[in-house]
Design a protein around this motif. Structure first.
Motif, mmCIF file in Angstrom:
data_model
loop_
_atom_site.group_PDB
_atom_site.id
_atom_site.type_symbol
_atom_site.label_atom_id
_atom_site.label_comp_id
_atom_site.label_asym_id
_atom_site.label_seq_id
_atom_site.Cartn_x
_atom_site.Cartn_y
_atom_site.Cartn_z
ATOM 1 N N GLY A 101 -3.030 -81.552 -26.469
ATOM 2 C CA GLY A 101 -1.762 -80.998 -26.977
ATOM 3 C C GLY A 101 -0.733 -81.004 -25.868
ATOM 4 N N VAL A 102 0.265 -81.878 -25.996
ATOM 5 C CA VAL A 102 1.285 -81.905 -24.941
ATOM 6 C C VAL A 102 2.615 -81.345 -25.449
ATOM 7 N N GLY A 103 2.567 -80.126 -25.940
ATOM 8 C CA GLY A 103 3.785 -79.362 -26.226
ATOM 9 C C GLY A 103 4.231 -78.730 -24.917
ATOM 10 N N TRP A 104 4.955 -77.629 -25.002
ATOM 11 C CA TRP A 104 5.507 -76.993 -23.797
ATOM 12 C C TRP A 104 4.405 -76.643 -22.796
ATOM 13 N N VAL A 105 3.417 -75.875 -23.269
ATOM 14 C CA VAL A 105 2.361 -75.417 -22.360
ATOM 15 C C VAL A 105 1.529 -76.604 -21.864
ATOM 16 N N GLY A 106 1.174 -77.522 -22.776
ATOM 17 C CA GLY A 106 0.319 -78.648 -22.408
ATOM 18 C C GLY A 106 0.968 -79.569 -21.390
ATOM 19 N N LEU A 107 2.247 -79.889 -21.618
ATOM 20 C CA LEU A 107 2.915 -80.822 -20.718
ATOM 21 C C LEU A 107 3.109 -80.199 -19.336
ATOM 22 N N VAL A 108 3.481 -78.935 -19.315
ATOM 23 C CA VAL A 108 3.658 -78.257 -18.023
ATOM 24 C C VAL A 108 2.302 -78.149 -17.312
ATOM 25 N N THR A 109 1.256 -77.804 -18.042
ATOM 26 C CA THR A 109 -0.084 -77.707 -17.461
ATOM 27 C C THR A 109 -0.493 -79.055 -16.867
ATOM 28 N N ALA A 110 -0.319 -80.123 -17.654
ATOM 29 C CA ALA A 110 -0.717 -81.457 -17.207
ATOM 30 C C ALA A 110 0.058 -81.857 -15.949
ATOM 31 N N ALA A 111 1.385 -81.697 -15.996
ATOM 32 C CA ALA A 111 2.213 -82.133 -14.861
ATOM 33 C C ALA A 111 1.919 -81.301 -13.616
ATOM 34 N N CYS A 112 1.734 -80.000 -13.797
ATOM 35 C CA CYS A 112 1.505 -79.137 -12.631
ATOM 36 C C CYS A 112 0.136 -79.417 -11.998
ATOM 37 N N PHE A 113 -0.897 -79.621 -12.816
ATOM 38 C CA PHE A 113 -2.211 -79.956 -12.235
ATOM 39 C C PHE A 113 -2.156 -81.313 -11.532
ATOM 40 N N ALA A 114 -1.421 -82.271 -12.125
ATOM 41 C CA ALA A 114 -1.284 -83.577 -11.456
ATOM 42 C C ALA A 114 -0.586 -83.399 -10.114
ATOM 43 N N SER A 115 0.393 -82.490 -10.083
ATOM 44 C CA SER A 115 1.139 -82.273 -8.831
ATOM 45 C C SER A 115 0.244 -81.639 -7.769
#
Ligand code: UGA
Length: 439
Positions: free
Chosen positions: A19-33
């Protein structure tokens, strides 16, 4: 080597995000960072396609830069199978309200249905779910490890909130300690207190936190309404109250009600959860009712100044449920526009970023290309969303451009003295007749 034996020190995880809504996309990008390899899955092929090309589907400060900078560790897919290699699978699908006000868990269920129950994989629940959800998922897939790790980020400051958490709640039950340890290991470098607890308590922490914040807002809104009766200024009252450390200054800004995808939904979900479990949560009924009435009160204020609203042009400054986001879900502007039109007024509105989302929801209002265009010839302006740029408008010349220089400041955002000096009749929320600028 089993998952339980994987050494935890400073390892880079392969992380799955569903799920890449608000929480999912931020979670994904922040963990990648933070150096992790992230595979983010969504059923919406169009969204996945545009994210794969680096095009974001939401407005969130700092997120486009983060996604671009860490693109090599951030993969978007529509396939659940691709996530099989991830030891931690973060479930970030939305849980919108059903007709009854309960949380709709169908998207969570469809994620669970696609899992094999691999004993070396953990489902980490970031979606907001009622207490008891983890237990029932665990019952259906007994070999799957389950961790409740609710998200507390706010839209508009989501990246900063995620990377600098006040606390990280990690709930796991007996047998799933390895998974809770793995989640703790990837959050630990972010700082913030780790709250290790059981699943049911973690689920309740999330709902109770949102319900408490919503209660704080409805409380200060009611205080504001009393201030209007007795000639006090709620911004002064909030300042004085907030200095008491037991109360705190945050979430004491009176206004035209809370909105967004979380507070309305989560307050209602907690109320229903309590009701379904046999407890009548009386206080939350009032929190919801106060919020609904607060959105409508501004109409009475307008008619006090203008009489009938039939044929009047009313300008709305801001449409999104709060600044720095284009999110229109449960925005106070939706109720306000409908009520104004119901009273016979025409509505012209300007929002710096929310026009696309607003166009479908508010088809019969004029979406102006600038604040100035919305205010041109207006009989009154209502400040709905406290976008910083509204403080910098040339209010003195705008007073001349309006049919009647009347402003209702729905967020107590503007400086009343400056507005009055510019020739406006100014009315805020709970500010008596003087009103000082908001902190
Ligand atoms: C809220 C919570 O603040 C987050 O901690 C939580 O993670 C999130 O819900 C969620 O459950 O996902 P959010 O909805 O993004 O975050 O926005 P907030 O900044 O909390 O604002 C919510 C609404 O309350 C807005 O309409 C805002 O205008 C209103 N508000 C906020 C007030 O009317 N007065 C205040 O003092 C503060």
């Amino acid at each position: 080597m089993s998952a339980a034996e994987v050494p935890l020190e400073a390892q880079r995880e392969v992380i799955g995000v569903v799920g890449v809504g608000w929480v999912g996309l931020v979670t994904a990008a922040c963990f990648a960072s933070r150096g992790h390899d992230v595979w983010a899955m969504d059923v919406d092929a169009t969204k996945v396609e545009s994210l794969s090309r680096g095009r974001l589907t939401i407005h969130e400060p700092g997120l486009p830069e983060l996604v671009a900078e860490h693109a090599e560790r951030l993969h978007f897919t529509t396939s659940m199978e691709v996530l099989a290699n991830a030891r931690l699978l973060f479930c970030c699908v939305d849980t919108p309200p059903t007709y009854s006000g309960d949380a709709d868990l169908s998207r969570v269920r469809s994620v669970v249905d696609q899992l094999s129950g691999d004993s070396e994989q953990a489902l980490v629940m970031k979606s907001t779910v009622p207490s008891g959800t983890g237990q029932s998922i665990r019952r259906d897939l007994p070999s799957l490890a389950y961790v409740s790790c609710p998200e507390f980020l706010k839209e508009g400051s989501a990246v900063d909130d995620f990377l600098n958490p006040d606390r990280v709640v990690i709930g796991a039950d007996t047998g799933d300690e390895w998974a809770a340890d793995a989640v703790a290991a990837i959050y630990e470098p972010l700082g913030g207190e780790l709250v290790r607890t059981d699943v049911a308590s973690a689920e309740m922490i999330k709902l109770a936190s949102n319900a408490f914040l919503a209660t704080k807002i409805s409380f200060i809104n009611e205080i504001a309404n009393v201030c209007e009766e007795v000639g006090a200024d709620v911004t002064e009252v909030a300042r004085g109250m907030g200095l008491d450390q037991r109360i705190g200054r945050s979430f004491l800004n009176a206004g035209i009600g809370y909105g967004g995808s979380c507070f309305p939904k989560d307050v209602s979900a907690l109320k229903q959860l309590a009701g379904n479990s046999g407890y009548h949560f009386q206080l939350l009924n009032s929190v919801i009712e106060v919020n609904e009435l607060q959105k409508r009160r501004v109409i009475g204020k307008l008619t006090k100044h203008l009489g009938s609203l039939v044929g009047k042009r009313i300008a709305l400054l801001g449409l999104a449920f709060k600044p720095n986001t284009d999110d229109m879900r449960e925005a106070s502007s939706l109720v306000l526009s409908a009520r104004l039109q119901g009273e016979g007024a025409s509505v012209a509105a300007y929002d710096p970023v929310a026009h696309e989302g607003a166009a479908g929801l508010l088809p019969s209002i004029e979406l102006a290309s600038s604040a100035e265009a919305a205010l041109q010839g207006a009989d009154a302006a209502i400040l709905v969303t406290e976008w910083p740029e509204f403080a910098d408008l040339d209010w003195a010349s705008l007073a001349g451009a309006m049919s009647r220089p009347l402003i209702l400041d729905g967020r107590n955002f503007l400086d009343p003295e400056a507005l009055r000096a510019a020739g406006f009749s100014y009315e805020g929320i709970g500010r008596g007749s003087t009103g000082r600028a908001r902190d």
